[in-house]
Design an enzyme around this catalytic site. Sequence first.
Site, PDB file in Angstrom:
ATOM      1  CD  GLU A  51      -2.629   1.177   2.917  1.00 37.09           C
ATOM      2  OE1 GLU A  51      -3.603   2.167   2.810  1.00 37.09           O
ATOM      3  OE2 GLU A  51      -2.356   0.458   3.546  1.00 37.09           O
ATOM      4  CE  LYS A 105      -8.137   2.204   3.194  1.00 38.89           C
ATOM      5  NZ  LYS A 105      -7.056   2.219   4.204  1.00 38.89           N
ATOM      6  CB  CYS A 118      -5.252  -0.931   4.250  1.00 38.69           C
ATOM      7  SG  CYS A 118      -4.331  -0.906   6.120  1.00 38.69           S
TER       8      CYS A 118
END
Length: 325
Positions: free
Chosen positions: A48, A133, A167
């Site tokens: 990430e 995200k 994540c």
Amino acid sequence: MSQSLQTFTAAVAHAAPVFLDRDATLDKMCDIVDEASRAAVALLVFPESYVPGFPLWALVHAPIDTHGFFRRLCENAVDVPGPATERIGALARGHGMFISVGVTERSPISVGTLYNTNLLFDPDGTLINRRRKIMPTWAEKLVWAQGDAAELRPVSTVLGSIGVLICGENTNPLARYALAAQGEQIHLSTYPPAWPFHRDTAPDYAQWVRIRSVAHSFEAKVFNLTAAGHLDERTITQVAAGDPRTEATLRDAPSAMSLIVGPGGELIGDPLRGREGLLIASIDLGELIIPRVAHDIAGHYQRHDLFSLTLDQRPRPPIRFLAGE
């Protein structure tokens, strides 16, 4: 969804960036890709926000003290498309490899808006998926804007159907089901190098990563390639910025773990933690069949008449134009 069930070599890179230095981090990527290529890796996954580094300062400093970090991040962020994506695409094309990498993406509209984005390139060097995200986690809200679900989908490739969650998205059962329901076969999970959530009683962050990786593999019956960052000395020193207490917090924070999980929830190879390296595994998509005989949550083991999920994949531009005559 790809109907051919391929066997190929995949790898996750447990690696540190050259913290907040985009171009130097891309140089380091070249070396890692070279190493993976020598092992005949067909799909390589980076952590990430690997380029130019995860904003750990937001977790350990007061917001009023972090403006300098934010400006450096903006200045080293990635334009999509732009010179950095062209370079990564050329790297994928030069090695005939699928490359997935987390970046901080700079908004084309505003110099002060950033996204936590994952990029997936095919062996021709084409960017085939850009995933932002959908919800920054905790202190990340001070750094990254919310993404949309425009590309929350697995991509059909010659290897198989590849999806990615970033994540904390791997904690969201609806996001995970959305990928499974669109035919995901290979799941990519990406994580930062550490997560100092408490100052004195740090949680076992690697255990969090392992639980989420195994859970999705077992529930969706997919291979899960989990790439987490490595916390190196350069990052600790720069983020601590001379504050002994912050430096101690970073050094005491449990490190992340990179691992590869099979469709039955079994670990493939030994996880990587505490050192940089590549975790390499042979992936046989034929192994997806038998576990799904019992539980196929996107197929015969789902009651579509009882449960439904609506996924809004419309982009969210900052302005909409309604043209008149």
